[in-house]
Design a protein around this motif. Sequence first.
Motif, PDB file in Angstrom:
ATOM      1  N   GLU A 113       0.816  -1.220   0.000  1.00 15.33           N
ATOM      2  CA  GLU A 113       0.000   0.000   0.000  1.00 15.33           C
ATOM      3  C   GLU A 113       0.845   1.263   0.000  1.00 15.33           C
ATOM      4  O   GLU A 113       0.469   2.265  -0.624  1.00 15.33           O
ATOM      5  N   THR A 114       1.968   1.245   0.674  1.00 13.85           N
ATOM      6  CA  THR A 114       2.807   2.447   0.745  1.00 13.85           C
ATOM      7  C   THR A 114       3.703   2.597  -0.487  1.00 13.85           C
ATOM      8  O   THR A 114       4.014   3.716  -0.893  1.00 13.85           O
ATOM      9  N   SER A 115       4.105   1.492  -1.086  1.00  9.59           N
ATOM     10  CA  SER A 115       4.999   1.545  -2.244  1.00  9.59           C
ATOM     11  C   SER A 115       4.248   1.681  -3.562  1.00  9.59           C
ATOM     12  O   SER A 115       4.802   2.156  -4.565  1.00  9.59           O
ATOM     13  N   GLY A 116       2.989   1.206  -3.585  1.00  8.08           N
ATOM     14  CA  GLY A 116       2.234   1.178  -4.824  1.00  8.08           C
ATOM     15  C   GLY A 116       2.501  -0.057  -5.662  1.00  8.08           C
ATOM     16  O   GLY A 116       1.926  -0.221  -6.747  1.00  8.08           O
ATOM     17  N   SER A 117       3.372  -0.938  -5.183  1.00  8.98           N
ATOM     18  CA  SER A 117       3.641  -2.197  -5.882  1.00  8.98           C
ATOM     19  C   SER A 117       2.525  -3.189  -5.571  1.00  8.98           C
ATOM     20  O   SER A 117       2.007  -3.231  -4.459  1.00  8.98           O
ATOM     21  N   LEU A 118       2.192  -4.010  -6.545  1.00  2.53           N
ATOM     22  CA  LEU A 118       1.055  -4.916  -6.404  1.00  2.53           C
ATOM     23  C   LEU A 118       1.442  -6.182  -5.649  1.00  2.53           C
ATOM     24  O   LEU A 118       2.496  -6.770  -5.893  1.00  2.53           O
ATOM     25  N   LEU A 119       0.566  -6.616  -4.747  1.00  2.00           N
ATOM     26  CA  LEU A 119       0.745  -7.864  -4.006  1.00  2.00           C
ATOM     27  C   LEU A 119      -0.425  -8.788  -4.305  1.00  2.00           C
ATOM     28  O   LEU A 119      -1.571  -8.462  -4.045  1.00  2.00           O
ATOM     29  N   ALA A 120      -0.114  -9.955  -4.856  1.00  2.00           N
ATOM     30  CA  ALA A 120      -1.118 -10.990  -5.127  1.00  2.00           C
ATOM     31  C   ALA A 120      -0.725 -12.249  -4.367  1.00  2.00           C
ATOM     32  O   ALA A 120       0.452 -12.475  -4.084  1.00  2.00           O
ATOM     33  N   VAL A 121      -1.708 -13.065  -4.039  1.00  8.00           N
ATOM     34  CA  VAL A 121      -1.463 -14.294  -3.287  1.00  8.00           C
ATOM     35  C   VAL A 121      -1.975 -15.493  -4.085  1.00  8.00           C
ATOM     36  O   VAL A 121      -3.076 -15.454  -4.642  1.00  8.00           O
ATOM     37  N   GLY A 122      -1.164 -16.551  -4.136  1.00  3.38           N
ATOM     38  CA  GLY A 122      -1.466 -17.707  -4.969  1.00  3.38           C
ATOM     39  C   GLY A 122      -2.467 -18.665  -4.361  1.00  3.38           C
ATOM     40  O   GLY A 122      -2.091 -19.629  -3.704  1.00  3.38           O
ATOM     41  N   MET A 123      -3.734 -18.414  -4.560  1.00  2.00           N
ATOM     42  CA  MET A 123      -4.810 -19.297  -4.122  1.00  2.00           C
ATOM     43  C   MET A 123      -5.462 -19.907  -5.363  1.00  2.00           C
ATOM     44  O   MET A 123      -6.498 -19.447  -5.847  1.00  2.00           O
ATOM     45  N   ILE A 124      -4.845 -20.958  -5.896  1.00  2.00           N
ATOM     46  CA  ILE A 124      -5.229 -21.453  -7.217  1.00  2.00           C
ATOM     47  C   ILE A 124      -6.616 -22.074  -7.265  1.00  2.00           C
ATOM     48  O   ILE A 124      -7.221 -22.148  -8.333  1.00  2.00           O
ATOM     49  N   ARG A 125      -7.154 -22.516  -6.124  1.00  2.00           N
ATOM     50  CA  ARG A 125      -8.472 -23.153  -6.174  1.00  2.00           C
ATOM     51  C   ARG A 125      -9.568 -22.184  -6.592  1.00  2.00           C
ATOM     52  O   ARG A 125     -10.612 -22.585  -7.068  1.00  2.00           O
ATOM     53  N   ARG A 126      -9.341 -20.905  -6.460  1.00  2.00           N
ATOM     54  CA  ARG A 126     -10.333 -19.922  -6.916  1.00  2.00           C
ATOM     55  C   ARG A 126     -10.451 -19.879  -8.440  1.00  2.00           C
ATOM     56  O   ARG A 126     -11.410 -19.317  -8.962  1.00  2.00           O
ATOM     57  N   PHE A 127      -9.467 -20.442  -9.132  1.00  2.00           N
ATOM     58  CA  PHE A 127      -9.474 -20.382 -10.588  1.00  2.00           C
ATOM     59  C   PHE A 127     -10.132 -21.602 -11.227  1.00  2.00           C
ATOM     60  O   PHE A 127     -10.318 -21.622 -12.443  1.00  2.00           O
ATOM     61  N   PHE A 128     -10.489 -22.619 -10.441  1.00  2.00           N
ATOM     62  CA  PHE A 128     -11.206 -23.753 -11.014  1.00  2.00           C
ATOM     63  C   PHE A 128     -12.612 -23.309 -11.402  1.00  2.00           C
ATOM     64  O   PHE A 128     -13.314 -22.667 -10.622  1.00  2.00           O
ATOM     65  N   TRP A 129     -13.036 -23.677 -12.604  1.00  2.00           N
ATOM     66  CA  TRP A 129     -14.363 -23.269 -13.087  1.00  2.00           C
ATOM     67  C   TRP A 129     -15.477 -23.820 -12.197  1.00  2.00           C
ATOM     68  O   TRP A 129     -16.493 -23.160 -11.998  1.00  2.00           O
ATOM     69  N   SER A 130     -15.287 -25.029 -11.665  1.00  2.00           N
ATOM     70  CA  SER A 130     -16.326 -25.621 -10.815  1.00  2.00           C
ATOM     71  C   SER A 130     -16.519 -24.796  -9.548  1.00  2.00           C
ATOM     72  O   SER A 130     -17.653 -24.577  -9.104  1.00  2.00           O
ATOM     73  N   ASN A 131     -15.438 -24.322  -8.962  1.00  2.00           N
ATOM     74  CA  ASN A 131     -15.552 -23.492  -7.765  1.00  2.00           C
ATOM     75  C   ASN A 131     -16.192 -22.143  -8.089  1.00  2.00           C
ATOM     76  O   ASN A 131     -16.956 -21.591  -7.290  1.00  2.00           O
ATOM     77  N   ARG A 132     -15.904 -21.610  -9.260  1.00  2.00           N
ATOM     78  CA  ARG A 132     -16.516 -20.338  -9.660  1.00  2.00           C
ATOM     79  C   ARG A 132     -18.013 -20.515  -9.922  1.00  2.00           C
ATOM     80  O   ARG A 132     -18.810 -19.616  -9.644  1.00  2.00           O
ATOM     81  N   PHE A 133     -18.366 -21.678 -10.440  1.00  2.00           N
ATOM     82  CA  PHE A 133     -19.791 -21.960 -10.643  1.00  2.00           C
ATOM     83  C   PHE A 133     -20.508 -22.068  -9.298  1.00  2.00           C
ATOM     84  O   PHE A 133     -21.613 -21.542  -9.125  1.00  2.00           O
ATOM     85  N   LEU A 134     -19.865 -22.748  -8.334  1.00  2.00           N
ATOM     86  CA  LEU A 134     -20.433 -22.847  -6.989  1.00  2.00           C
ATOM     87  C   LEU A 134     -20.580 -21.458  -6.369  1.00  2.00           C
ATOM     88  O   LEU A 134     -21.614 -21.143  -5.759  1.00  2.00           O
ATOM     89  N   LYS A 135     -19.570 -20.633  -6.516  1.00  2.00           N
ATOM     90  CA  LYS A 135     -19.626 -19.258  -6.007  1.00  2.00           C
ATOM     91  C   LYS A 135     -20.814 -18.515  -6.618  1.00  2.00           C
ATOM     92  O   LYS A 135     -21.530 -17.775  -5.927  1.00  2.00           O
ATOM     93  N   HIS A 136     -21.063 -18.725  -7.917  1.00  4.58           N
ATOM     94  CA  HIS A 136     -22.183 -18.075  -8.601  1.00  4.58           C
ATOM     95  C   HIS A 136     -23.515 -18.536  -8.017  1.00  4.58           C
ATOM     96  O   HIS A 136     -24.416 -17.716  -7.780  1.00  4.58           O
ATOM     97  N   LEU A 137     -23.661 -19.844  -7.779  1.00  7.32           N
ATOM     98  CA  LEU A 137     -24.908 -20.359  -7.202  1.00  7.32           C
ATOM     99  C   LEU A 137     -25.175 -19.754  -5.825  1.00  7.32           C
ATOM    100  O   LEU A 137     -26.305 -19.405  -5.498  1.00  7.32           O
ATOM    101  N   ILE A 138     -24.140 -19.648  -5.021  1.00  6.00           N
ATOM    102  CA  ILE A 138     -24.296 -19.081  -3.680  1.00  6.00           C
ATOM    103  C   ILE A 138     -24.665 -17.599  -3.767  1.00  6.00           C
ATOM    104  O   ILE A 138     -25.577 -17.130  -3.077  1.00  6.00           O
ATOM    105  N   ALA A 139     -23.953 -16.874  -4.612  1.00  9.24           N
ATOM    106  CA  ALA A 139     -24.164 -15.420  -4.707  1.00  9.24           C
ATOM    107  C   ALA A 139     -25.536 -15.067  -5.252  1.00  9.24           C
ATOM    108  O   ALA A 139     -26.153 -14.086  -4.811  1.00  9.24           O
ATOM    109  N   THR A 140     -26.035 -15.855  -6.197  1.00  9.64           N
ATOM    110  CA  THR A 140     -27.323 -15.540  -6.825  1.00  9.64           C
ATOM    111  C   THR A 140     -28.512 -16.129  -6.084  1.00  9.64           C
ATOM    112  O   THR A 140     -29.658 -15.750  -6.336  1.00  9.64           O
ATOM    113  N   GLY A 141     -28.249 -17.077  -5.167  1.00  7.76           N
ATOM    114  CA  GLY A 141     -29.342 -17.727  -4.456  1.00  7.76           C
ATOM    115  C   GLY A 141     -30.189 -18.606  -5.348  1.00  7.76           C
ATOM    116  O   GLY A 141     -31.370 -18.851  -5.055  1.00  7.76           O
ATOM    117  N   SER A 142     -29.611 -19.112  -6.439  1.00  7.21           N
ATOM    118  CA  SER A 142     -30.369 -19.904  -7.407  1.00  7.21           C
ATOM    119  C   SER A 142     -30.994 -21.151  -6.790  1.00  7.21           C
ATOM    120  O   SER A 142     -32.059 -21.595  -7.217  1.00  7.21           O
TER     121      SER A 142
END
Length: 341
Positions: A113-142
């Motif tokens: 935050e003070t340097s302006g350099s970007l910090l990312a963290v490697g949480m690869i399970r968020r990139f699986f399409w199945s997990n993103r689909f599950l996230k969509h179902l939860i968020a939309t209340g389908s």
Amino acid sequence: MSDPLRLAIIGCGAITEQGHLLGLKGLEEWKPELLIDVDASRASEMAKEWNVPAHSSDYRDIVGRCDAAIIATPHHFHAEPTVALLNAGVHVLVEKPMATTVADCERMCVASETSGSLLAVGMIRRFFWSNRFLKHLIATGSFGAVKRFEIEDGGVYAWPSASRFIVNKEHSGGGVLIGNGSHVMDMVIWLFGEPTDFEYETDAEGGIETDCALKLQYSHMTGRIELSRTRALKNHTYVEFEHGTMTVPLYGNSLEIHCTSSDLVVAGGAKDLSSTFDAQDLPAIMSAQLQDFSRAIRNSVSPAVTGREATRSIKLIEAAYEKQVGSSLQTAWMRQVVLND
């Protein structure tokens, strides 16, 4: 296209060889420039094998030479190079767990935050399409509100680590909870939010835990997590909604959906129609994460997982470790779980 970003990788272990370097293949936005490892001979061998121009045993050689760095070192050596590189203007993607303590996570976030350099963290399970689909179902209340969930992650430990840091509590930060559990806790908070309370049970007996479980309490639902390095578990995420259930494996994109009003089950694979990949293995997931990292740098936007967001899961892990101190009931509970498994 603009010039590729120059990339350094710190740590020449299994995740670098089997994940990051394979994931970089074919990505025009990145140019691997430098491999770094305290074992200079290993860095040299891998640089030659993967056609990386240079190698070093000192991460400070990155400054002025590379635009970004991946930190894939043992857990206890995440915070120091991350803070130093961020302050020097180098963008950083740090492997999970972000750090072994909340205090170190905070230092890393402040440096970004003070340097302006970007910090990312490697949480690869968020990139699986199945997990993103599950996230969509939860968020939309389908399927209605979530009533309960369970996540099981376990098997006999077999990751080909290049060092023995994993069995050193000072270096690893703990056992299976901060190891695989850092993925699981991140998924829990990403999907369901932070629990209002929880119980933690473990076999640690003052050492490193190989088996543990958490019972999570929310205002409107409950959750259960079981982790193991000694036993094969179901290795899935199971969610019970008001109107159905969904089961997703921890790895891969198959999923199963069951509507409670019917005996019919939908089973198959999730697919992102915008993706150029037909399937997702570890290199493909790493490619997706690296593409997200480069987009965040080039467009000055947040990556999929920021330092602040990843800190939330470390807070939950740290709170669990604090709960285990002084409790004798947890050990007895875990022995019973093992006997009944």
